[in-house]
Design a protein around this motif. Sequence first.
Motif, mmCIF file in Angstrom:
data_model
loop_
_atom_site.group_PDB
_atom_site.id
_atom_site.type_symbol
_atom_site.label_atom_id
_atom_site.label_comp_id
_atom_site.label_asym_id
_atom_site.label_seq_id
_atom_site.Cartn_x
_atom_site.Cartn_y
_atom_site.Cartn_z
ATOM 1 N N GLY A 149 0.814 -1.207 0.000
ATOM 2 C CA GLY A 149 0.000 0.000 0.000
ATOM 3 C C GLY A 149 0.848 1.258 0.000
ATOM 4 O O GLY A 149 0.553 2.227 -0.712
ATOM 5 N N VAL A 150 1.912 1.264 0.783
ATOM 6 C CA VAL A 150 2.810 2.414 0.801
ATOM 7 C C VAL A 150 3.466 2.587 -0.564
ATOM 8 O O VAL A 150 3.572 3.703 -1.083
ATOM 9 N N ALA A 151 3.887 1.479 -1.171
ATOM 10 C CA ALA A 151 4.500 1.554 -2.498
ATOM 11 C C ALA A 151 3.524 2.102 -3.529
ATOM 12 O O ALA A 151 3.914 2.841 -4.441
ATOM 13 N N ALA A 152 2.244 1.766 -3.400
ATOM 14 C CA ALA A 152 1.241 2.257 -4.352
ATOM 15 C C ALA A 152 1.114 3.772 -4.307
ATOM 16 O O ALA A 152 0.669 4.394 -5.287
ATOM 17 N N MET A 153 1.499 4.383 -3.221
ATOM 18 C CA MET A 153 1.434 5.839 -3.123
ATOM 19 C C MET A 153 2.376 6.525 -4.098
ATOM 20 O O MET A 153 2.209 7.709 -4.409
ATOM 21 N N THR A 154 3.374 5.796 -4.584
ATOM 22 C CA THR A 154 4.334 6.377 -5.528
ATOM 23 C C THR A 154 3.873 6.237 -6.975
ATOM 24 O O THR A 154 4.547 6.741 -7.874
ATOM 25 N N ALA A 155 2.742 5.567 -7.215
ATOM 26 C CA ALA A 155 2.287 5.260 -8.572
ATOM 27 C C ALA A 155 1.008 6.038 -8.884
ATOM 28 O O ALA A 155 -0.055 5.710 -8.357
ATOM 29 N N PRO A 156 1.043 7.070 -9.708
ATOM 30 C CA PRO A 156 -0.123 7.919 -9.946
ATOM 31 C C PRO A 156 -1.345 7.191 -10.476
ATOM 32 O O PRO A 156 -2.469 7.687 -10.344
ATOM 33 N N THR A 157 -1.170 6.010 -11.067
ATOM 34 C CA THR A 157 -2.305 5.280 -11.643
ATOM 35 C C THR A 157 -2.929 4.286 -10.668
ATOM 36 O O THR A 157 -3.835 3.546 -11.056
ATOM 37 N N GLN A 158 -2.486 4.251 -9.413
ATOM 38 C CA GLN A 158 -2.903 3.190 -8.511
ATOM 39 C C GLN A 158 -3.785 3.658 -7.351
ATOM 40 O O GLN A 158 -3.752 3.080 -6.271
ATOM 41 N N GLN A 159 -4.604 4.676 -7.602
ATOM 42 C CA GLN A 159 -5.449 5.179 -6.522
ATOM 43 C C GLN A 159 -6.387 4.113 -5.977
ATOM 44 O O GLN A 159 -6.501 3.924 -4.763
ATOM 45 N N SER A 160 -7.066 3.395 -6.869
ATOM 46 C CA SER A 160 -8.007 2.378 -6.398
ATOM 47 C C SER A 160 -7.284 1.242 -5.684
ATOM 48 O O SER A 160 -7.799 0.681 -4.703
ATOM 49 N N TRP A 161 -6.073 0.917 -6.133
ATOM 50 C CA TRP A 161 -5.279 -0.136 -5.497
ATOM 51 C C TRP A 161 -4.840 0.305 -4.106
ATOM 52 O O TRP A 161 -4.937 -0.459 -3.138
ATOM 53 N N LEU A 162 -4.371 1.528 -3.990
ATOM 54 C CA LEU A 162 -4.000 2.061 -2.682
ATOM 55 C C LEU A 162 -5.185 2.008 -1.717
ATOM 56 O O LEU A 162 -5.049 1.537 -0.576
ATOM 57 N N ASN A 163 -6.342 2.468 -2.158
ATOM 58 C CA ASN A 163 -7.514 2.468 -1.284
ATOM 59 C C ASN A 163 -7.897 1.055 -0.864
ATOM 60 O O ASN A 163 -8.251 0.806 0.299
ATOM 61 N N ALA A 164 -7.815 0.113 -1.805
ATOM 62 C CA ALA A 164 -8.187 -1.270 -1.499
ATOM 63 C C ALA A 164 -7.215 -1.896 -0.504
ATOM 64 O O ALA A 164 -7.629 -2.586 0.442
ATOM 65 N N VAL A 165 -5.923 -1.669 -0.705
ATOM 66 C CA VAL A 165 -4.940 -2.227 0.221
ATOM 67 C C VAL A 165 -5.123 -1.617 1.608
ATOM 68 O O VAL A 165 -5.072 -2.321 2.628
ATOM 69 N N TYR A 166 -5.353 -0.330 1.651
ATOM 70 C CA TYR A 166 -5.555 0.325 2.949
ATOM 71 C C TYR A 166 -6.728 -0.317 3.694
ATOM 72 O O TYR A 166 -6.619 -0.632 4.882
ATOM 73 N N ASP A 167 -7.829 -0.514 3.014
ATOM 74 C CA ASP A 167 -9.000 -1.119 3.661
ATOM 75 C C ASP A 167 -8.708 -2.531 4.152
ATOM 76 O O ASP A 167 -9.255 -2.973 5.162
ATOM 77 N N SER A 168 -7.840 -3.247 3.444
ATOM 78 C CA SER A 168 -7.579 -4.647 3.802
ATOM 79 C C SER A 168 -6.753 -4.775 5.072
ATOM 80 O O SER A 168 -6.748 -5.853 5.684
ATOM 81 N N VAL A 169 -6.084 -3.704 5.491
ATOM 82 C CA VAL A 169 -5.175 -3.826 6.634
ATOM 83 C C VAL A 169 -5.513 -2.920 7.809
ATOM 84 O O VAL A 169 -4.992 -3.124 8.919
ATOM 85 N N ARG A 170 -6.371 -1.940 7.642
ATOM 86 C CA ARG A 170 -6.470 -0.885 8.652
ATOM 87 C C ARG A 170 -7.013 -1.355 9.995
ATOM 88 O O ARG A 170 -6.718 -0.745 11.027
ATOM 89 N N THR A 171 -7.771 -2.431 10.036
ATOM 90 C CA THR A 171 -8.326 -2.897 11.311
ATOM 91 C C THR A 171 -7.826 -4.278 11.712
ATOM 92 O O THR A 171 -8.264 -4.817 12.725
ATOM 93 N N ARG A 172 -6.896 -4.854 10.958
ATOM 94 C CA ARG A 172 -6.447 -6.214 11.257
ATOM 95 C C ARG A 172 -5.528 -6.253 12.472
ATOM 96 O O ARG A 172 -4.783 -5.318 12.734
ATOM 97 N N GLN A 173 -5.583 -7.371 13.177
ATOM 98 C CA GLN A 173 -4.632 -7.639 14.251
ATOM 99 C C GLN A 173 -4.205 -9.090 14.125
ATOM 100 O O GLN A 173 -5.040 -9.993 14.126
ATOM 101 N N GLU A 174 -2.896 -9.309 14.019
ATOM 102 C CA GLU A 174 -2.390 -10.665 13.763
ATOM 103 C C GLU A 174 -1.329 -11.074 14.773
ATOM 104 O O GLU A 174 -1.500 -12.046 15.500
ATOM 105 N N GLY A 175 -0.228 -10.372 14.831
ATOM 106 C CA GLY A 175 0.867 -10.721 15.717
ATOM 107 C C GLY A 175 1.847 -9.571 15.758
ATOM 108 O O GLY A 175 1.736 -8.604 14.990
#
Length: 427
Positions: free
Chosen positions: A364-390
């Motif tokens: 997701g952080v890497a997608a911030m450097t790619a101007p064409t990846q707005q939807s990808w950045l948003n999707a990755v952010y949603d996939s991780v923002r509330t997770r708890q694993e280890g």
Amino acid sequence: MRTLLALMLCCAAVPAAAQTPLHPFPQHVNYAAGSLRVSHRTQAQLDQDVRDAYARWKTAYLRTAGTDGGGNPLYRVLCNTDGNGNTVSEGQGYGLVIVALMAGHDPDAAAIAAGLWRYADLHPSGIDNRLMSWNISAAGQPQEGNDSAFDGDNDLALGLLIAAAQWPGPTPVDFRANALQVLAGQAGSVTGPASKLPLLGDWVEPDGATYDQYSVRPSDFMPAHALNFAAAAGGAPIWSQSIVAMRAAVEHLQTTYAPATGLVPDFVVRESAGSAQVKPAPPDFLEGPNDGDYAYNAGRVPLRLATHALLHGDADAARQARRIASWSQAASGGVATNIRPGYRLDGTPLATNYFTSFFAAPIGVAAMTAPTQQSWLNAVYDSVRTRQEGYYEDSVALLSLLVMSGTYWDPVAIDRLFADGMQRIAP
């Protein structure tokens, strides 16, 4: 422990005003021109996402660890929550960076940052005592060799510099002076004299038979850290030389061994005798059968590269991060939860039966450097923002959330904002 002066500072009374951070969370900074921001959540929502993730991380992994000889509290980060758990230098480094950035939100940040450092300082490597012993048991004893690991000390040094920027006045710990001691250890004991690459730890001989200055871990490539270290150390050339060497190594690995994906391996070795180039390590080189794959070390590489690009406008780091981000979007079909837990360098998944924020958040952080990846950045952010694993996954994810929310900074970046008269993005 390292000097009588440091011990005296630890025991000194501190005015209350000295505990007020100069850059309280959230600092909304402008990243490099052309970079993306998460667009489907407000800044207030992004800030709250970070606060929530920090609360989960702090509750699960941050622990008091008694006091030092002067009665000052110690803190440690658990890397294993089974029983009382052990602590690794990597976790202390993550913790110090995170807590220093969360100052202002966390009223105890100054005390915790000081306690995290004191704990590290009380457990030095038996080889170079300017560095931390990499693995400490719950009882406070070194495990698996009393030596250092490059990444833990690197994050400790950056965390100390962030803490020094937060609390530059009289404090219980002289954060800047201790950062400079760690940097001296990093430069003297764990940077290749010819390769300028980060050694695995102070146990490695630069010209050793099996492990040497070219058998390194690309996730230890932290160019933004090195830029800060150069500034802190008065422009010492070793840090700029290291940035050049790390950049060249990543470029060679991506274009030679992973031209279709941009992925880099967990470990690399010298390409051939006398060569200054590196190649993927063979299986079982150090940790296991995936040592030459994009696995549970290399998953941090997109975070490290993209952070340098975003904070400091480094075009090479941006290009290298974009290669991974663009490939991952295509390979996952734009579905973030399709990101797999590791890959061969050709993009073949190592496993397909689970999703983890460890691999997704840095992408997701890497997608911030790619101007064409707005939807990808948003999707990755949603996939991780509330997770708890280890511990490991959540620490890397929290660092990534800080960047994706626009609230991550380092001393060079924050100093530049002030020097250039730039304004932070309004809350």
